[in-house]
Write an enzyme that holds these catalytic residues in place. Structure first.
Site, PDB file in Angstrom:
ATOM      1  N   MET A  12       0.814  -1.291  -0.072  1.00  0.00           N
ATOM      2  CA  MET A  12      -0.113   0.235   0.051  1.00  0.00           C
ATOM      3  C   MET A  12       0.869   1.311  -0.160  1.00  0.00           C
ATOM      4  SD  MET A  12      -2.932   1.402   2.710  1.00  0.00           S
ATOM      5  CE  MET A  12      -2.104   1.774   4.096  1.00  0.00           C
TER       6      MET A  12
ATOM      7  N   GLY B 169       4.127   1.592  -0.905  1.00  0.00           N
ATOM      8  CA  GLY B 169       4.939   1.756  -1.965  1.00  0.00           C
ATOM      9  C   GLY B 169       3.880   2.223  -3.142  1.00  0.00           C
TER      10      GLY B 169
ATOM     11  N   TYR C 288       6.202  -7.739  15.610  1.00  0.00           N
ATOM     12  CA  TYR C 288       6.392  -6.627  14.718  1.00  0.00           C
ATOM     13  C   TYR C 288       7.218  -5.461  15.220  1.00  0.00           C
ATOM     14  CZ  TYR C 288       4.725  -3.333  11.044  1.00  0.00           C
ATOM     15  OH  TYR C 288       4.912  -2.397  10.117  1.00  0.00           O
TER      16      TYR C 288
ATOM     17  N   TRP D 273     -15.627  -4.578  17.682  1.00  0.00           N
ATOM     18  CA  TRP D 273     -14.694  -5.294  18.690  1.00  0.00           C
ATOM     19  C   TRP D 273     -14.543  -4.335  19.834  1.00  0.00           C
ATOM     20  CZ3 TRP D 273     -10.351  -8.934  16.966  1.00  0.00           C
ATOM     21  CH2 TRP D 273     -10.795  -9.892  16.153  1.00  0.00           C
TER      22      TRP D 273
END
Length: 309
Positions: free
Chosen positions: A13, A15, A134, A201
């Site tokens: 996305m 890039g 991450y 959520w």
């Protein structure tokens, strides 16, 4: 003569938004796919860097995903992202590249850090467990750039920390999507099927800062023009945020769904707030131009185009 950029993650996305930006034409941009260049393969990266010797590297590649993906595959999120960052940054420096923009993430900030999140808060407290792998990989890449700068002052290896993003070329598959594209998909399906309710959520009060991806591309390509003026480490964001409930409501207006929302309080929601401090960005003289309503409208049109092909 135009300079040469090596853009990793050119098919993702961020890039693709960089490549689509109006100023991308100022450069010769190399954007090898993962099939053409496996960034987790140190030897392959070394060979590519030796052959191309770009003037600037923009490291936008990475294994990315939402809470569900991060919780399900922590090994891959840590190992793959750490390998990519190390290989790209170290090999770029080894072959003599003097300018590199490393794109990091607000996941690097401590779970309980006070908002707004300031760049000097990194590594001051424990991380959010749902995306710790991450985050650790991104912290490693960021520190690597800082250490290279410390040892080699002329190496302009700098890091931008974007807030959460949405926009063109996003992932709309619920298994892999982030919050805003997931919301757009859920609401569109609800509209098409006549569903009266859509589930959120948590209680929806958690707050997030989402910037249109085209605005990040603008910041990156502005930085590419004058790397000397860019701070070594800088947040890129809006400076304000909204609740999850607000994003659902704003997207419902754009999609045209008129039902009601329910809340599943048993689901994980991550950090309660992730708002970037933008003092350094403001001093640098840049701000995003796309409002949330306009960004959602453009993203929904894009969603309809890609899902109806």
């Amino acid at each position: 003569m135009r300079g040469k950029i090596l853009l990793t993650g050119g098919s993702g996305m961020v890039g693709r938004n960089i490549r689509a930006h109006e100023r991308a034409g100022e450069w010769d941009i190399l954007a090898p796919s993962s099939r053409e260049l496996d960034l987790t393969d140190r030897a392959a990266v070394s060979t590519y860097m030796e052959a191309e010797r770009p003037d600037l590297v923009i490291h936008a590649a990475g294994r990315v995903g939402g809470i569900h993906a991060n919780m399900a595959h922590p090994v891959a999120f840590l190992a793959d992202n750490a390998a990519m960052g190390q290989n790209v940054i170290l090999e770029a420096h080894r072959v003599g590249v003097r300018q590199l923009i490393n794109l990091a993430s607000t996941c690097m900030y401590p779970r309980d850090a006070p908002n707004p999140l300031r760049e000097d808060m990194i590594l001051t407290a424990p991380l959010e467990p749902t995306n710790e792998g991450y985050a650790l990989a991104k912290i490693m890449a960021t520190r690597l750039c800082e250490y290279i700068r410390r040892e080699d002052e002329g190496a302009l290896f700098k890091t931008l920390i974007p807030c959460n993003l949405y926009g063109f070329y996003d992932k709309f598959d619920p298994k892999h999507s982030h919050l805003v594209p997931a919301i757009i998909h859920k609401l569109h399906v609800a509209k098409q099927t006549g569903a009266e309710t859509v589930e959120i959520w948590g209680d929806g009060t958690a707050r997030r800062e989402f910037m249109f991806a085209g605005d990040l591309a603008d910041a990156v390509l502005r930085a590419a023009r004058d790397m000397q003026a860019l701070p070594d480490l800088m947040n890129v964001g809006l400076g304000h945020d909204h609740s999850i409930n607000h994003y659902y409501g704003a997207a419902a207006e754009v999609v045209g769904w008129r039902g009601r929302f329910t809340h599943d309080l048993t689901r994980p929601v991550g950090m309660q707030q992730k708002l970037c401090a933008i003092d350094r960005q403001e001093a640098w003289g840049w701000q995003p131009q796309t409002s949330l309503p306009e960004g959602l409208k453009r993203t929904y049109r894009h969603y309809l185009e890609v899902t109806q092909q």
